[in-house]
Design an enzyme around this catalytic site. Structure first.
Site, short mmCIF file in Angstrom:
data_model
loop_
_atom_site.label_atom_id
_atom_site.label_comp_id
_atom_site.label_asym_id
_atom_site.label_seq_id
_atom_site.Cartn_x
_atom_site.Cartn_y
_atom_site.Cartn_z
CE LYS A 176 19.16 64.69 -3.58
NZ LYS A 176 18.91 65.16 -2.20
CD GLU A 252 14.92 49.35 -0.95
OE1 GLU A 252 15.59 50.08 -0.20
OE2 GLU A 252 15.30 48.22 -1.30
CB CYS A 286 11.41 52.48 6.01
SG CYS A 286 12.73 51.25 5.94
CD GLU A 388 6.39 56.71 6.31
OE1 GLU A 388 6.46 57.52 5.38
OE2 GLU A 388 7.14 55.72 6.40
P1 NAD Z 1 12.06 61.99 0.76
O1 NAD Z 1 11.21 61.28 -0.23
O2 NAD Z 1 11.61 63.31 1.25
O3 NAD Z 1 13.52 62.22 0.19
C1 NAD Z 1 14.31 61.15 -0.28
C2 NAD Z 1 15.32 61.68 -1.28
O4 NAD Z 1 14.62 62.08 -2.46
C3 NAD Z 1 16.10 62.90 -0.83
O5 NAD Z 1 17.43 62.75 -1.25
C4 NAD Z 1 15.41 64.03 -1.55
O6 NAD Z 1 16.23 65.15 -1.76
C5 NAD Z 1 15.05 63.37 -2.87
N1 NAD Z 1 13.96 63.99 -3.61
C6 NAD Z 1 12.87 64.63 -3.11
N2 NAD Z 1 12.05 65.00 -4.12
C7 NAD Z 1 12.64 64.60 -5.28
C8 NAD Z 1 12.30 64.71 -6.66
N3 NAD Z 1 11.16 65.30 -7.06
N4 NAD Z 1 13.15 64.19 -7.57
C9 NAD Z 1 14.28 63.57 -7.19
N5 NAD Z 1 14.66 63.46 -5.90
C10 NAD Z 1 13.85 63.95 -4.95
O7 NAD Z 1 12.25 60.95 1.96
P2 NAD Z 1 12.99 61.22 3.35
O8 NAD Z 1 12.15 62.17 4.13
O9 NAD Z 1 14.41 61.55 3.09
O10 NAD Z 1 12.94 59.78 4.02
C11 NAD Z 1 11.89 59.34 4.80
C12 NAD Z 1 10.97 58.45 3.99
O11 NAD Z 1 11.72 57.37 3.45
C13 NAD Z 1 9.87 57.78 4.77
O12 NAD Z 1 8.68 57.81 4.02
C14 NAD Z 1 10.34 56.35 4.94
O13 NAD Z 1 9.32 55.39 5.13
C15 NAD Z 1 11.04 56.14 3.65
N6 NAD Z 1 12.00 55.05 3.75
C16 NAD Z 1 11.73 53.87 3.12
C17 NAD Z 1 12.62 52.80 3.21
C18 NAD Z 1 12.35 51.49 2.54
O14 NAD Z 1 13.26 50.68 2.48
N7 NAD Z 1 11.17 51.24 2.04
C19 NAD Z 1 13.79 52.97 3.94
C20 NAD Z 1 14.04 54.19 4.56
C21 NAD Z 1 13.15 55.23 4.45
#
Ligand code: NAD
Length: 484
Positions: A176, A252, A286, A388
């Site tokens: 997804k 992550e 991230c 963040e």
């Molecule tokens: P997000 O959590 O908003 O979304 C990530 C994914 O989860 C999307 O595909 C979204 O549609 C899905 N999603 C959202 N709610 C959900 C639910 N209830 N059930 C299932 N799926 C759901 O994150 P984002 O805004 O896309 O990305 C930015 C964030 O990602 C930042 O916090 C960043 O630090 C983190 N990040 C972490 C790493 C790491 O390796 N630790 C790497 C990249 C990004």
């Protein structure tokens, strides 16, 4: 208008419901994305199960490895298409995606093919009371259907970082992608078909989180494991969903990463590295640095040099080779980042540079642009130092002693990454293990050997991926005990 379809059982699948994909550059609609409902998610999971029971499940490791090498080559053969799709979705500079997102996206298939080809398992001989003994050995088996939930900041790279090892280990996946970045995951479906990856091994379903494809995948009873990259809050929701059925998760999540700059550092290297760690990908990394602690004797000089660097970054569109920084992912994210810019000013921060929206040419003025921003003058309790933001911004604060800076760097719910800048390697060795983070760099940032463990401490993650560590999640290690 471009249509982005789901990819289920080797076919591109339209649905009755679409949502708009807008360009971060000017907010124009660039594609209609077909949202998967429960029916499409069910079909994707069923296709994945059938693939496991069918030809995919019967391949030898060597055959799988050959196919995955083919996928990597297939991405590279269509490099320019992947590059264009990634930059259209994210607005990031092509110069960045050309050396990071696309080549690393391809490399993720090769590196994990190599890992699975070469990894040993264990064997123990044991004594038994009858003197005949027994032999234990372990074998690795796929966990089954893996749900892969992805973010938008490095779409292809972070998706393949999970799909590469999952497939190398013999699993099938239902991906997804983020609703903001649907294109490269879909394009990868064409590569999978061209290479001859069996139908159902790689599936893509589009949509949002709650009450949409994300939730439908993570709550699906026939998804055996869930791997996720995204915000900490979302990770917690996914963990709850996975608890039903006791399914494993690899998470992550977010960060609020510090950099620690000692007065004895190689100053130019520290500025160059920190400029990248704060502003690369418009601060949407991230591992990026949102807090900088600088030893007091060089504090003013460091702030001035970082300001010069930030002001030297050219804001612009992806295809312009001189662009150093693109837009944020969306107008929605722009509002979030700008709300922190406003809050910092209200809290009395000194705005060293930036703090608002840049002047853009008429045709780009509706894009998600923000200025690279540096603050000083706020303390550790301020939300600017704790939350963040995920934008091109950082808070710089002075420090006076080693113990003090370790305590302040660790004073956070997060624990993803930290960079330490010093010429005193004894000090680096002393401090690095005391930092509560999954990754600590000394005199560098984002230098990644893909064989090493990657993941977060505290609320930045659960589990480690990378090299053999990915196998812990993507395989079941089974012990076989033979009585002799
Ligand atoms: P997000 O959590 O908003 O979304 C990530 C994914 O989860 C999307 O595909 C979204 O549609 C899905 N999603 C959202 N709610 C959900 C639910 N209830 N059930 C299932 N799926 C759901 O994150 P984002 O805004 O896309 O990305 C930015 C964030 O990602 C930042 O916090 C960043 O630090 C983190 N990040 C972490 C790493 C790491 O390796 N630790 C790497 C990249 C990004």
């Amino acid at each position: 208008m471009k249509q982005i379809h789901n990819f289920i059982n080797g076919e591109f699948v339209a649905t009755g419901k679409t949502f708009d994909k807008r360009s971060p550059l000017d907010n124009a609609i660039i594609a209609k994305v077909h949202e998967a409902g429960r029916g499409e998610v069910d079909a994707a999971v069923a296709a994945a199960r059938a693939a496991l029971a069918g030809p995919w499940g019967k391949l030898t490791v060597a055959e799988r490895v050959d196919l995955l090498y083919g996928v990597a080559d297939g991405i590279n053969q269509r490099f320019d298409e992947f590059l264009a799709a990634e930059c259209a979705d994210t607005g990031k500079p092509m110069s960045l995606a050309r050396h990071l997102d696309i080549p690393r996206g391809a490399a993720n298939f090769k590196i994990f093919a190599d890992v699975i080809k070469n990894v040993p398992t264990e064997c123990f001989e044991m004594a038994t009371p009858d003197g005949r003994g027994a032999m234990n050995y372990s074998v690795r088996r796929p966990v089954g259907v893996v749900g892969v939930i992805c973010p938008w900041n490095l779409p292809l790279l972070l998706m393949t970082w999970k799909v590469g090892p999952a497939l190398a280990c013999g699993n099938a996946v239902v991906v997804k992608p983020s609703e903001e970045t649907p294109q490269t995951a879909t394009l990868l479906g064409e590569v999978m078909n061209a290479v001859g990856i069996p139908k159902g091994v790689y599936n893509v379903v589009h949509g949002f989180g709650p009450n949409s494809a994300g939730e439908f995948v993570t709550t699906h009873a026939r998804v055996d494991a869930i791997t996720f990259t995204g915000e900490t809050r979302t990770g917690a929701a996914i963990m709850q969903a996975a608890a039903n059925g006791g399914r494993p998760v690899s998470l992550e999540m977010g960060g609020k990463n510090p950099a620690i700059v000692f007065a004895d550092c190689d100053f130019d290297a520290a500025i160059e590295g920190t400029l990248r760690s704060v502003f690369a990908n418009c601060g949407q990394v991230c591992l990026g640095t949102e807090r900088i602690y600088v030893e007091r004797p060089i504090f003013e000089r460091f702030v001035a040099a970082l300001k010069r660097g930030a002001e030297g970054l050219k804001i612009g569109p992806p295809e312009d080779a001189t662009t150093g920084i693109g837009p944020l992912i969306s107008r929605e994210h722009q509002s979030k980042v700008l709300s922190y810019y406003k809050r910092a000013a209200e809290l009395g921060a000194t705005v060293v540079t930036g703090g608002g929206v840049p002047e853009m040419p008429e045709h780009l003025k509706d894009g998600a642009w923000v200025q690279p921003t540096i603050w000083t003058g706020l303390d550790d309790d301020s939300p600017i130092a704790r939350e963040e933001i995920f934008g091109p911004c950082t808070l710089i604060q002075p420090f006076d002693g080693e113990d003090e800076v370790i305590r302040r760097a660790n004073d956070t719910q997060y624990g993803l990454a930290c960079s330490i800048w010093t010429r005193d390697l004894a000090r680096a060795h002393r401090i690095a293990p005391q930092i509560e983070a999954g990754l600590v760099w000394v005199n560098s940032w984002f230098l990644r050997d893909l064989r090493t463990p990657f993941g977060g401490a505290k609320q930045s993650g659960i589990g480690r991926e990378g090299g053999v560590h990915s196998l812990e999640f993507y395989t079941e290690l089974k012990n076989i005990c033979i009585k002799l």
